[in-house]
Design a protein around this motif. Structure first.
Motif, PDB file in Angstrom:
ATOM      1  N   ARG A   1       0.823  -1.199   0.000  1.00 41.66           N
ATOM      2  CA  ARG A   1       0.000   0.000   0.000  1.00 41.66           C
ATOM      3  C   ARG A   1       0.864   1.259   0.000  1.00 41.66           C
ATOM      4  N   ARG A   2       0.270   2.340  -0.482  1.00 39.53           N
ATOM      5  CA  ARG A   2       0.920   3.640  -0.423  1.00 39.53           C
ATOM      6  C   ARG A   2       0.875   4.175   1.007  1.00 39.53           C
ATOM      7  N   HIS A   3       1.558   5.294   1.225  1.00 34.93           N
ATOM      8  CA  HIS A   3       1.587   5.895   2.563  1.00 34.93           C
ATOM      9  C   HIS A   3       0.212   6.322   3.029  1.00 34.93           C
ATOM     10  N   ASN A   4      -0.716   6.566   2.066  1.00 38.13           N
ATOM     11  CA  ASN A   4      -2.072   6.967   2.443  1.00 38.13           C
ATOM     12  C   ASN A   4      -3.030   5.789   2.585  1.00 38.13           C
ATOM     13  N   GLY A   5      -2.493   4.590   2.492  1.00 39.06           N
ATOM     14  CA  GLY A   5      -3.300   3.394   2.683  1.00 39.06           C
ATOM     15  C   GLY A   5      -3.871   2.784   1.429  1.00 39.06           C
ATOM     16  N   GLU A   6      -3.751   3.478   0.266  1.00 46.85           N
ATOM     17  CA  GLU A   6      -4.283   2.945  -0.986  1.00 46.85           C
ATOM     18  C   GLU A   6      -3.496   1.730  -1.452  1.00 46.85           C
ATOM     19  N   VAL A   7      -4.200   0.805  -2.085  1.00 46.12           N
ATOM     20  CA  VAL A   7      -3.555  -0.387  -2.632  1.00 46.12           C
ATOM     21  C   VAL A   7      -2.680   0.016  -3.807  1.00 46.12           C
ATOM     22  N   LEU A   8      -1.394  -0.346  -3.737  1.00 46.19           N
ATOM     23  CA  LEU A   8      -0.463  -0.073  -4.824  1.00 46.19           C
ATOM     24  C   LEU A   8      -0.313  -1.306  -5.703  1.00 46.19           C
ATOM     25  N   PHE A   9       0.084  -2.432  -5.106  1.00 46.01           N
ATOM     26  CA  PHE A   9       0.215  -3.715  -5.796  1.00 46.01           C
ATOM     27  C   PHE A   9      -0.409  -4.796  -4.926  1.00 46.01           C
ATOM     28  N   ALA A  10      -0.753  -5.907  -5.556  1.00 46.94           N
ATOM     29  CA  ALA A  10      -1.254  -7.047  -4.788  1.00 46.94           C
ATOM     30  C   ALA A  10      -0.918  -8.339  -5.525  1.00 46.94           C
ATOM     31  N   MET A  11      -0.512  -9.347  -4.750  1.00 48.89           N
ATOM     32  CA  MET A  11      -0.333 -10.695  -5.285  1.00 48.89           C
ATOM     33  C   MET A  11      -1.538 -11.515  -4.843  1.00 48.89           C
ATOM     34  N   LEU A  12      -2.271 -12.032  -5.816  1.00 43.01           N
ATOM     35  CA  LEU A  12      -3.518 -12.735  -5.520  1.00 43.01           C
ATOM     36  C   LEU A  12      -3.508 -14.125  -6.148  1.00 43.01           C
ATOM     37  N   GLU A  13      -4.235 -15.038  -5.506  1.00 41.28           N
ATOM     38  CA  GLU A  13      -4.504 -16.350  -6.098  1.00 41.28           C
ATOM     39  C   GLU A  13      -5.998 -16.395  -6.401  1.00 41.28           C
ATOM     40  N   VAL A  14      -6.307 -16.535  -7.663  1.00 40.39           N
ATOM     41  CA  VAL A  14      -7.687 -16.408  -8.128  1.00 40.39           C
ATOM     42  C   VAL A  14      -8.225 -17.757  -8.591  1.00 40.39           C
ATOM     43  N   ASP A  15      -9.345 -18.143  -8.041  1.00 38.88           N
ATOM     44  CA  ASP A  15     -10.071 -19.319  -8.527  1.00 38.88           C
ATOM     45  C   ASP A  15     -11.192 -18.787  -9.412  1.00 38.88           C
ATOM     46  N   ALA A  16     -11.043 -18.928 -10.731  1.00 43.09           N
ATOM     47  CA  ALA A  16     -12.027 -18.406 -11.674  1.00 43.09           C
ATOM     48  C   ALA A  16     -12.294 -19.434 -12.761  1.00 43.09           C
ATOM     49  N   THR A  17     -13.526 -19.472 -13.208  1.00 41.15           N
ATOM     50  CA  THR A  17     -13.964 -20.425 -14.230  1.00 41.15           C
ATOM     51  C   THR A  17     -14.317 -19.668 -15.504  1.00 41.15           C
ATOM     52  N   THR A  18     -13.836 -20.171 -16.631  1.00 43.23           N
ATOM     53  CA  THR A  18     -14.101 -19.532 -17.915  1.00 43.23           C
ATOM     54  C   THR A  18     -15.484 -19.917 -18.421  1.00 43.23           C
ATOM     55  N   PRO A  19     -16.019 -19.215 -19.431  1.00 45.32           N
ATOM     56  CA  PRO A  19     -17.322 -19.578 -20.010  1.00 45.32           C
ATOM     57  C   PRO A  19     -17.321 -20.986 -20.606  1.00 45.32           C
ATOM     58  N   GLU A  20     -16.108 -21.469 -20.971  1.00 40.67           N
ATOM     59  CA  GLU A  20     -16.003 -22.811 -21.539  1.00 40.67           C
ATOM     60  C   GLU A  20     -15.950 -23.895 -20.475  1.00 40.67           C
ATOM     61  N   GLY A  21     -15.921 -23.478 -19.196  1.00 41.89           N
ATOM     62  CA  GLY A  21     -15.880 -24.438 -18.105  1.00 41.89           C
ATOM     63  C   GLY A  21     -14.492 -24.792 -17.632  1.00 41.89           C
ATOM     64  N   ASP A  22     -13.477 -24.064 -18.115  1.00 40.78           N
ATOM     65  CA  ASP A  22     -12.093 -24.318 -17.708  1.00 40.78           C
ATOM     66  C   ASP A  22     -11.722 -23.435 -16.521  1.00 40.78           C
ATOM     67  N   LYS A  23     -10.617 -23.812 -15.858  1.00 39.66           N
ATOM     68  CA  LYS A  23     -10.036 -22.984 -14.812  1.00 39.66           C
ATOM     69  C   LYS A  23      -8.937 -22.124 -15.434  1.00 39.66           C
ATOM     70  N   ILE A  24      -8.967 -20.849 -15.130  1.00 35.18           N
ATOM     71  CA  ILE A  24      -7.945 -19.955 -15.658  1.00 35.18           C
ATOM     72  C   ILE A  24      -6.722 -20.044 -14.746  1.00 35.18           C
ATOM     73  N   PRO A  25      -5.484 -19.895 -15.271  1.00 33.89           N
ATOM     74  CA  PRO A  25      -4.300 -19.918 -14.395  1.00 33.89           C
ATOM     75  C   PRO A  25      -4.462 -18.926 -13.251  1.00 33.89           C
ATOM     76  N   PRO A  26      -4.144 -19.336 -12.025  1.00 36.26           N
ATOM     77  CA  PRO A  26      -4.589 -18.595 -10.828  1.00 36.26           C
ATOM     78  C   PRO A  26      -3.738 -17.416 -10.373  1.00 36.26           C
ATOM     79  N   ALA A  27      -2.471 -17.333 -10.776  1.00 34.28           N
ATOM     80  CA  ALA A  27      -1.597 -16.295 -10.227  1.00 34.28           C
ATOM     81  C   ALA A  27      -1.883 -14.942 -10.870  1.00 34.28           C
ATOM     82  N   LEU A  28      -2.132 -13.924 -10.044  1.00 34.58           N
ATOM     83  CA  LEU A  28      -2.385 -12.576 -10.550  1.00 34.58           C
ATOM     84  C   LEU A  28      -1.548 -11.563  -9.784  1.00 34.58           C
ATOM     85  N   PHE A  29      -0.735 -10.818 -10.522  1.00 35.91           N
ATOM     86  CA  PHE A  29      -0.036  -9.670  -9.964  1.00 35.91           C
ATOM     87  C   PHE A  29      -0.862  -8.446 -10.354  1.00 35.91           C
ATOM     88  N   LEU A  30      -1.603  -7.914  -9.397  1.00 38.56           N
ATOM     89  CA  LEU A  30      -2.490  -6.776  -9.644  1.00 38.56           C
ATOM     90  C   LEU A  30      -1.672  -5.487  -9.608  1.00 38.56           C
TER      91      LEU A  30
END
Length: 227
Positions: free
Chosen positions: A39-68
């Motif tokens: 986060r920045r000095h004012n508390g705002e999110v600057l970067f985030a490392m996330l693990e995402v469980d998401a399903t595509t319209p085709e029914g597949d799982k998308i690769p989970p690692a996200l650097f926001l």
């Protein structure tokens, strides 16, 4: 003085934009695990490392690692000698965490919250190389976001350029200026060089692409063949 409260991830503009794009493209977000948030000095999110469980319209799982990261603007500054017509670009030199080496890049900055990309670009040119410009002075090179790393990051790039015709001595006044911010642990030096030489110095894919995009836009194919 009390410390600002940390911005919740789900309230961060960059997270909300990414989430809206995912949903609009038909994905179902099942779960998000926060691995790390900077986060920045004012508390705002600057970067985030996330693990995402998401399903595509085709029914597949998308690769989970996200650097926001959100969006960024990168600007090619072309200074043209008023007597010879020779073109120069202004780069910034600093160490980067990719490999610890000194890198040469076009000026750039993050587009946070609801900031207009051209306003961010104009501000960053003043902060990084000392060039005073108005947003209206800049020319946008891409009509839609470009994503440098589609498999692991949401980072989207806005590309701009500006041309200024100046006497040679004024052009060289932008060479070797110390523009770093001590409070942000920055050690940034400006470099003035030719476009072909800049292409040899830059190892950032965004910067190499920006050179080509600018030359194509202005129709300078003579210089393009030298890259």
């Amino acid at each position: 003085m009390s410390k600002p409260s940390p911005e919740p991830l789900e309230q961060a503009h960059k997270f909300q934009f990414w989430q809206e794009q995912m949903i609009s493209n038909g994905l179902t977000i099942n779960k998000i695990d926060e691995k790390y948030i900077r986060r920045r000095h004012n508390g705002e999110v600057l970067f985030a490392m996330l693990e995402v469980d998401a399903t595509t319209p085709e029914g597949d799982k998308i690769p989970p690692a996200l650097f926001l990261k959100g969006h960024a603007a990168s600007m090619l500054v072309c200074l043209i000698d008023d007597k010879t017509g020779e073109k120069f670009v202004v780069l910034v030199r600093q160490r980067r965490i990719c490999d610890g080496s000194h890198t040469y890049e076009h000026p750039a900055g993050m587009v946070d919250a609801s900031d207009a990309p051209d306003e961010v670009a104009a501000r960053e040119l003043g902060e990084e190389i000392g060039l005073v410009v108005e947003p209206s002075d800049l020319t946008k090179l891409n009509s839609q976001l470009f994503f440098p790393s589609t498999g692991t990051s949401d980072e989207g790039m806005h590309f701009f350029f500006i041309e200024r015709t100046l006497p040679h001595e004024e052009i060289m006044a932008y060479h070797h200026k110390n523009m770093g911010s001590t409070s942000e642990f920055e050690r940034i030096t400006t470099i003035v060089t030719s476009l072909p030489e800049s292409h040899k110095l830059i190892n950032n894919v965004n910067g190499l692409l920006l050179n080509f995009m600018y030359l194509k836009h202005v129709g300078d194919y003579k210089t393009m063949v030298l890259l």
